[in-house]
Design an enzyme around this catalytic site. Structure first.
Site, short mmCIF file in Angstrom:
data_model
loop_
_atom_site.label_atom_id
_atom_site.label_comp_id
_atom_site.label_asym_id
_atom_site.label_seq_id
_atom_site.Cartn_x
_atom_site.Cartn_y
_atom_site.Cartn_z
N ASN A 132 0.81 -1.24 0.00
CA ASN A 132 0.00 0.00 0.00
C ASN A 132 0.83 1.28 0.00
O ASN A 132 0.46 2.25 -0.64
CB ASN A 132 -1.03 -0.02 1.13
CG ASN A 132 -0.40 -0.08 2.50
OD1 ASN A 132 0.67 -0.65 2.67
ND2 ASN A 132 -1.05 0.51 3.48
N GLY A 208 2.13 -5.44 7.44
CA GLY A 208 1.19 -6.16 6.58
C GLY A 208 -0.05 -6.52 7.37
O GLY A 208 -0.37 -5.89 8.39
N SER A 209 -0.71 -7.58 6.94
CA SER A 209 -1.97 -7.96 7.58
C SER A 209 -1.70 -8.61 8.94
O SER A 209 -0.63 -9.17 9.18
CB SER A 209 -2.73 -8.93 6.68
OG SER A 209 -1.95 -10.08 6.48
N GLU A 230 3.79 -3.98 12.27
CA GLU A 230 2.82 -2.91 11.97
C GLU A 230 1.71 -3.57 11.18
O GLU A 230 1.92 -3.97 10.03
CB GLU A 230 3.48 -1.80 11.14
CG GLU A 230 4.62 -1.10 11.83
CD GLU A 230 4.18 -0.15 12.93
OE1 GLU A 230 2.96 -0.08 13.22
OE2 GLU A 230 5.05 0.51 13.52
N CYS A 264 -3.34 1.72 6.38
CA CYS A 264 -3.56 1.10 7.69
C CYS A 264 -4.17 2.10 8.67
O CYS A 264 -4.85 1.70 9.60
CB CYS A 264 -2.25 0.55 8.23
SG CYS A 264 -0.93 1.75 8.17
N GLU A 433 7.70 2.34 15.27
CA GLU A 433 8.68 2.81 14.28
C GLU A 433 8.78 4.32 14.37
O GLU A 433 8.03 4.98 15.08
CB GLU A 433 8.23 2.39 12.87
CG GLU A 433 8.15 0.89 12.71
CD GLU A 433 7.97 0.47 11.27
OE1 GLU A 433 6.85 0.58 10.75
OE2 GLU A 433 8.97 0.03 10.66
P1 NAP Z 1 0.28 -9.17 3.68
O1 NAP Z 1 -0.43 -10.03 2.74
O2 NAP Z 1 0.34 -9.54 5.10
O3 NAP Z 1 1.75 -8.97 3.07
C1 NAP Z 1 2.70 -8.13 3.63
C2 NAP Z 1 4.10 -8.60 3.21
O4 NAP Z 1 4.34 -9.87 3.82
C3 NAP Z 1 4.27 -8.81 1.72
O5 NAP Z 1 5.58 -8.46 1.34
C4 NAP Z 1 4.06 -10.31 1.59
O6 NAP Z 1 4.65 -10.84 0.43
C5 NAP Z 1 4.75 -10.79 2.84
N1 NAP Z 1 4.38 -12.14 3.26
C6 NAP Z 1 3.28 -12.87 2.91
N2 NAP Z 1 3.31 -14.09 3.50
C7 NAP Z 1 4.44 -14.13 4.25
C8 NAP Z 1 5.03 -15.12 5.10
N3 NAP Z 1 4.46 -16.32 5.31
N4 NAP Z 1 6.19 -14.83 5.72
C9 NAP Z 1 6.77 -13.62 5.56
N5 NAP Z 1 6.27 -12.65 4.75
C10 NAP Z 1 5.12 -12.90 4.11
O7 NAP Z 1 -0.32 -7.69 3.69
P2 NAP Z 1 -0.76 -6.80 2.45
O8 NAP Z 1 -2.06 -7.31 1.95
O9 NAP Z 1 0.38 -6.68 1.49
O10 NAP Z 1 -0.94 -5.39 3.16
C11 NAP Z 1 -2.14 -4.94 3.67
C12 NAP Z 1 -2.14 -5.01 5.17
O11 NAP Z 1 -1.03 -4.30 5.71
C13 NAP Z 1 -3.37 -4.38 5.79
O12 NAP Z 1 -3.88 -5.17 6.81
C14 NAP Z 1 -2.83 -3.07 6.38
O13 NAP Z 1 -3.58 -2.55 7.42
C15 NAP Z 1 -1.46 -3.47 6.78
N6 NAP Z 1 -0.60 -2.29 6.92
C16 NAP Z 1 -0.21 -1.88 8.17
C17 NAP Z 1 0.59 -0.75 8.34
C18 NAP Z 1 0.99 -0.27 9.69
O14 NAP Z 1 1.93 0.53 9.75
N7 NAP Z 1 0.40 -0.71 10.78
C19 NAP Z 1 1.00 -0.05 7.22
C20 NAP Z 1 0.57 -0.49 5.97
C21 NAP Z 1 -0.21 -1.62 5.84
P3 NAP Z 1 3.76 -11.05 -0.94
O15 NAP Z 1 3.41 -9.70 -1.41
O16 NAP Z 1 4.71 -11.74 -1.83
O17 NAP Z 1 2.58 -11.86 -0.54
#
Ligand code: NAP
Length: 453
Positions: A132, A208-209, A230, A264, A433
């Site tokens: 994002n 991430g999620s 995060e 997020c 962070e």
């Molecule tokens: P995601 O599916 O959890 O992916 C995040 C990252 O983790 C990607 O680089 C993904 O790679 C990688 N990943 C996936 N499976 C993994 C595993 N088993 N081991 C290690 N890494 C793995 O999240 P997203 O859909 O990209 O992002 C959206 C989410 O991020 C939302 O829930 C949002 O709220 C959250 N977010 C939080 C913040 C904050 O600061 N709190 C900021 C931004 C976003 P791939 O892309 O190759 O699957």
């Protein structure tokens, strides 16, 4: 390498490139290179590390426009936002360039000598980021980690790797030692997972999620590896009857539809005091209608498309027949993953009011009084961000202290400043962070006692 991902421009669905998938063996090789580079980096004088980070920032500054255009094509971010994001990376680097010379330890009064603490680098740090905000979130990890004397391996999200790859090249152009900052593309389940389990990676910063974050924490726990997480959010924008309603309503669309709601910190629950609900909705409707959704290359655009077809499907699935739509904004027709800003009036227990949708959808929920507002804001598994709109200073203080969220604003919707700590409570994360302490989170504290006799 094991396969590749075809990258698609979310605004017109044209193919913009192909990015290879690294294998677990590629990660192992990168860690070995990083370990060597880190030893050389940590041995440099603090002022030399500071200067190198400043040179990296200068090179990023010279490429702000190029990085911004890449983000427009790869992620569909409006050009104005993308320029801000690239400039933010430069600013974060400059800010943490001050850290190598300021990693101060303590001298503790003890009997028989002196006790001194050192902040030793962890070694190799893995930074895993989502799609994002690909470059800003990456910089929150890599800049303080490098400043504290570590090497960094950055894994961008599979859909949005282009700015991260370019930043890896710019680091070398700026003179950072080879292999100190490596960017590895590939699947999270392969590359990300290997970074988490590799014994040579000493810390993981994951954004991430929540579901993936829990898996990362479990994997890291097996290696007794610290993590910063995060994660997701469902933040509340709380509007009291005594607030400047015009100002709060004018700002509310940006607080949730910015980056098409793929934020997020999106204030995706709009809590409005019941006595002013009708008036607030009257003010909100034209503000939503006026929110400019369109070509991300256009400087006037405020919201672009969603990042991918799959993500649009996941957002759209929330708007089934049971969704109580109050009103919607507009979005272009034709190619591109467009989704019109949407305002819902659900019941408190409806799925749309509870789950993170991560799209341009906001749930408006009325509340009765201050206690009800705080209880409703806290009735979420998440606790990342939020806003409080009131003219009553005491209420602003009480509610800000009462809401279980890591990053709040009163009479504003801002969330991120690199000078202040950022992060979430509850299912929104672990650790913080940004801010002055971030480099310390990439160190191990060592205490040494020097005997005087
Ligand atoms: P995601 O599916 O959890 O992916 C995040 C990252 O983790 C990607 O680089 C993904 O790679 C990688 N990943 C996936 N499976 C993994 C595993 N088993 N081991 C290690 N890494 C793995 O999240 P997203 O859909 O990209 O992002 C959206 C989410 O991020 C939302 O829930 C949002 O709220 C959250 N977010 C939080 C913040 C904050 O600061 N709190 C900021 C931004 C976003 P791939 O892309 O190759 O699957």
């Amino acid at each position: 390498m094991t396969g590749s991902t075809t990258l698609v421009n979310p605004a017109d669905e044209t193919v913009i490139g192909e990015v290879p998938h690294a294998s677990a063996d590629d990660v192992d090789a990168a860690v070995a290179r990083a370990e060597t580079a880190q030893r050389g980096w940590a041995a440099l004088a603090p002022a030399e590390r500071a200067a190198a980070l400043r040179r990296f920032a200068v090179v990023v500054d010279a490429h702000v426009e190029e990085l911004a255009q890449l983000e427009v094509r790869n992620s569909g971010h409006p050009i104005g936002s993308a320029r801000w994001e690239a400039g933010h990376v430069r600013d974060v680097l400059n800010y943490y360039a001050g850290a190598p010379e300021r990693l101060l330890g303590a001298q503790t009064p003890v009997a028989g000598g002196i006790a001194v603490t050192f902040h030793e680098p962890i070694g190799v740090v893995g930074v895993i980021v989502p799609w994002n905000f690909p470059m800003t979130i990456a910089s929150w990890g890599f800049a303080p980690a490098l400043a504290a004397g570590n090497a960094v391996i950055l894994k961008p999200a599979d859909w949005t790797p282009l700015t991260a790859l370019r930043l890896g090249e710019l680091a070398l152009e700026g003179g950072l030692p080879e292999h100190l900052f490596q960017v590895i593309t590939g699947r999270g389940s392969v590359v990300g997972d290997r970074m988490v389990t590799h014994p040579g990676v000493g810390k993981i910063v994951f954004t991430g999620s929540t579901a993936t974050g829990v898996r990362v924490a479990e994997g890291a726990a097996r290696g007794l590896k610290p993590v910063t997480l995060e994660l997701g959010g469902k933040s509340a924008n709380i509007v009291f009857a005594d607030a400047d309603l015009e100002k709060a309503a004018a700002a509310a669309p940006g607080a949730v539809f910015d980056n098409a709601g793929q934020d997020c910190c999106a204030r995706s629950r709009l809590l409005v005091e019941r006595s002013v609900l009708d008036r607030f909705l009257e003010l909100l409707e034209p503000a939503v209608a006026a929110f400019r959704v369109g070509d991300p290359r256009d400087e006037a655009t405020e919201m672009g498309p969603l990042v991918s077809a799959a993500h649009r499907e996941s957002v759209a699935a929330f708007l089934d027949d049971s969704a109580r739509i109050a009103f919607r904004g507009t979005a272009p027709e034709g190619p591109g993953f467009w989704f019109a800003p949407t305002v819902l009036l659900p019941e408190r227990g409806d799925r749309v009011a509870i789950d993170e949708i991560f799209g341009p959808v906001v749930s408006v929920l009325p509340f009765d009084d201050e206690a009800d507002a705080v209880a409703l804001a806290n009735a979420s598994e998440y606790g990342l961000s939020g806003s409080i709109w009131t003219r009553d200073l005491g209420r602003g203080i009480r509610v800000a202290r009462g809401v279980r969220s890591g990053t709040l604003s009163v009479n504003s919707n801002s969330s991120v400043r690199y000078t202040t700590p950022f992060g979430g409570m509850k299912a929104s994360g672990l650790g913080r962070e940004l801010g002055p302490d971030a480099p310390l989170h990439f160190t191990e504290t060592k205490n040494v006692f020097f005997a005087q006799d």
